[in-house]
Design an enzyme around this catalytic site. Structure first.
Site, PDB file in Angstrom:
ATOM      1  N   TYR A 296       0.862  -1.190   0.000  1.00 48.20           N
ATOM      2  CA  TYR A 296       0.000   0.000   0.000  1.00 48.20           C
ATOM      3  C   TYR A 296       0.891   1.230   0.000  1.00 48.20           C
ATOM      4  O   TYR A 296       1.872   1.291   0.742  1.00 48.20           O
ATOM      5  CB  TYR A 296      -0.889  -0.006   1.244  1.00 48.20           C
TER       6      TYR A 296
ATOM      7  N   ASP B 230       9.296   2.758  -0.809  1.00 43.65           N
ATOM      8  CA  ASP B 230       8.301   3.483  -0.011  1.00 43.65           C
ATOM      9  C   ASP B 230       8.581   3.151   1.456  1.00 43.65           C
ATOM     10  O   ASP B 230       8.182   2.105   1.947  1.00 43.65           O
ATOM     11  CB  ASP B 230       6.889   3.066  -0.419  1.00 43.65           C
TER      12      ASP B 230
ATOM     13  N   LYS C 202       5.024   9.511   8.513  1.00 45.43           N
ATOM     14  CA  LYS C 202       4.888   8.980   9.874  1.00 45.43           C
ATOM     15  C   LYS C 202       5.941   9.508  10.855  1.00 45.43           C
ATOM     16  O   LYS C 202       5.848  10.623  11.339  1.00 45.43           O
ATOM     17  CB  LYS C 202       4.867   7.448   9.822  1.00 45.43           C
TER      18      LYS C 202
HETATM   19  P1  KE4 Z   1      -0.579   8.490   4.539  1.00 47.00           P
HETATM   20  O1  KE4 Z   1      -1.136   9.191   3.313  1.00 47.00           O
HETATM   21  O2  KE4 Z   1      -1.627   7.691   5.272  1.00 47.00           O
HETATM   22  O3  KE4 Z   1       0.208   9.436   5.466  1.00 47.00           O
HETATM   23  O4  KE4 Z   1       0.524   7.463   4.040  1.00 47.00           O
HETATM   24  C1  KE4 Z   1       0.164   6.532   3.064  1.00 47.00           C
HETATM   25  C2  KE4 Z   1       1.123   5.357   3.143  1.00 47.00           C
HETATM   26  C3  KE4 Z   1       2.111   5.238   2.190  1.00 47.00           C
HETATM   27  N1  KE4 Z   1       2.997   4.214   2.221  1.00 47.00           N
HETATM   28  C4  KE4 Z   1       2.940   3.277   3.192  1.00 47.00           C
HETATM   29  C5  KE4 Z   1       3.936   2.165   3.189  1.00 47.00           C
HETATM   30  C6  KE4 Z   1       1.941   3.345   4.195  1.00 47.00           C
HETATM   31  O5  KE4 Z   1       1.878   2.396   5.147  1.00 47.00           O
HETATM   32  C7  KE4 Z   1       1.013   4.403   4.182  1.00 47.00           C
HETATM   33  C8  KE4 Z   1      -0.097   4.535   5.205  1.00 47.00           C
HETATM   34  N2  KE4 Z   1      -0.183   3.483   6.152  1.00 47.00           N
HETATM   35  C9  KE4 Z   1      -1.490   3.245   6.718  1.00 47.00           C
HETATM   36  C10 KE4 Z   1      -1.368   2.000   7.603  1.00 47.00           C
HETATM   37  N3  KE4 Z   1      -1.515   0.834   6.841  1.00 47.00           N
HETATM   38  C11 KE4 Z   1      -2.007   4.439   7.459  1.00 47.00           C
HETATM   39  C12 KE4 Z   1      -3.195   4.147   8.325  1.00 47.00           C
HETATM   40  C13 KE4 Z   1      -4.478   4.570   7.677  1.00 47.00           C
HETATM   41  O6  KE4 Z   1      -4.629   4.405   6.446  1.00 47.00           O
HETATM   42  O7  KE4 Z   1      -5.340   5.057   8.419  1.00 47.00           O
END
Ligand code: KE4
Length: 428
Positions: free
Chosen positions: A143, A238, A266
């Protein structure tokens, strides 16, 4: 358990789609109502009904030093007095960019954005602008945020053309995203051969958190590096999850494989909304206004987020021993968790690296999405609820890694293990 949470959830659903601002928070994968959290400190979360939980997701990664970490709070309070945002360059943005280039091996130049999604969306646009090519390869189960190019599922046929994985993503977008199973180099080679000279980038989580924790098999990252070198494809790690978690320099430092670009999020915001993308200067020079690839953001690099993020990274840079500590915490806790599973003769799989791990309710080795999906999600839901009742807040989905923090001390470890042993017995 959560009377006030239940009231808030029903009220929230009147105004917010699904009652939450991010889907996983709604507990749909584990049943029951989500808990509304009021505050947190160190290793603990406190919900609006006053219940206390040991936090095993730490805001999905950022709180690696524990909640309400002193030095971060102090910097934010100091910055607060100067107003929140100017929409103009500040010295702190320069400090932040400098420290990221010092700590992350692949990053020679970096651009701040406001989320991991913005970081990954921007990174592939730059890779396309830099190579003049349209297609990207991503991996099933990885993801990268909710950018259209990533919400793609495997289409039909061996040479996997993407299909939209969500309404609203156009076929036009999907056709430029190719998919391969994680940990399968041959599948990547086939895609590259079938799309010779058309692939701008290969993007992956160097350690996956988003199908549960899945590690790269021996030689996998090196194999992708070689393919990208041979085919002049931009290799993007990523590291929104793994950056500053698996090592000060992230997974790329831990595994010794340097991508061409890296996306971050994060931890670099210490809990504030921050993302970043960076890499080779030659590639980053394509980013506007230095180059032709447009990307912008009102609050990119804003003082509040930079204050929190810089304090976080400075602490990490000055205390590299925290990674040894995190590894020790992870090794000890996961070792005991595994022992308890084996003692009950349960055939479950645990994937673990440093302060990331997942317990899969399957007897298969979990190395990609197909094997991850052999897990018994119903049993996971029961385990989640049993642990929650015992004061341990796990990720409300089997397909999410857990994230440990240095705030976990022997007292909390004992509590987690006791809850784990009791919960395993309860659900079988
Ligand atoms: P954000 O747009 O949520 O800040 O980041 C997206 C993203 C990009 N790349 C990786 C590897 C990620 O894990 C994420 C976001 N992670 C999720 C948890 N699986 C955030 C939690 C959520 O979606 O509420």
């Amino acid at each position: 358990m959560g009377k006030k949470s239940a009231e808030l959830f029903s009220k929230a659903q009147k105004y917010i789609p699904g009652g939450v601002n991010s889907p996983v928070r709604a507990f749909k994968a584990v049943g029951g109502n989500p808990l509304f959290i009021e505050r947190a400190k160190g290793a603990y979360l406190y919900d609006v009904d006053g219940n206390e939980y040991i936090d095993m997701i730490n805001s999905w990664g950022p709180m690696i030093l524990g909640h309400a970490f002193g030095p971060v709070e102090k910097e934010v309070k100091k910055t607060l007095k100067n107003s929140f945002s100017f929409g103009a360059p500040t010295a702190l943005e320069v400090d932040m960019a400098k420290i990221i280039t010092e700590m992350v091996p692949s990053v020679e130049k970096v651009r701040m954005v406001n989320s991991g999604t913005e970081a990954t969306m921007s990174a592939i646009r730059v890779a396309r602008g830099y190579t003049g090519r349209d297609k990207i390869i991503k991996f099933e189960g990885c993801y990268h945020g909710h950018g259209d190019s990533f919400l793609i599922s495997a289409g039909s046929g061996a040479i996997t053309m993407g299909e939209p994985d969500s309404p609203g993503v156009t076929k036009g977008t999907a056709k430029d995203t190719l998919l391969a199973p994680y940990n399968d180099l041959d599948a990547v080679k086939k895609l590259v051969e079938a799309n010779k000279g058309e692939i701008a980038a290969i993007i992956l989580e160097p350690v996956v958190g988003n199908m549960g924790c899945v590690l790269p098999q021996f030689g996998y990252l090196e194999g992708l590096r070689k393919i990208c070198d041979d085919e002049k494809i931009v290799l993007i790690f990523d590291e929104v999850m793994t950056g500053f978690r698996l090592a000060a320099g992230g997974a790329q430092e831990r595994f010794g494989v340097t991508p061409d670009m890296t996306t971050l999020g994060k931890i670099i915001g210490g809990g504030m909304p921050v993302g970043a993308y960076g890499g080779k200067a030659e590639i980053m020079e394509f980013v506007s206004p230095a180059g032709p690839v447009y990307q912008a953001g009102t609050l990119s690099g804003n003082p509040m987020a930079m204050a929190a993020g810089y304090a976080m990274l400075k602490h990490i840079q000055e205390n590299p021993g925290i990674y040894q500590k995190l590894d020790e915490i992870g090794d000890e806790l996961v070792g005991e968790i595994e022992k308890a599973v084996k003692k009950l003769d349960l055939p479950y799989t645990i994937n673990h690296i440093g302060s990331m791990y997942s317990l899969f309710f399957t007897d298969k080795k979990v190395t990609d999405l197909e094997t991850a999906k052999t897990t018994n999600t119903e049993l996971f839901g029961k385990y989640f609820q049993a642990m929650l009742k015992k004061g341990v807040y796990l990720a409300p989905s089997q397909y999410e890694s857990l994230f440990l923090s240095v705030a976990l001390k022997p007292k909390q470890m004992k509590h987690i293990l006791k809850a784990h042993k009791e919960s395993l017995k309860e659900i079988h």
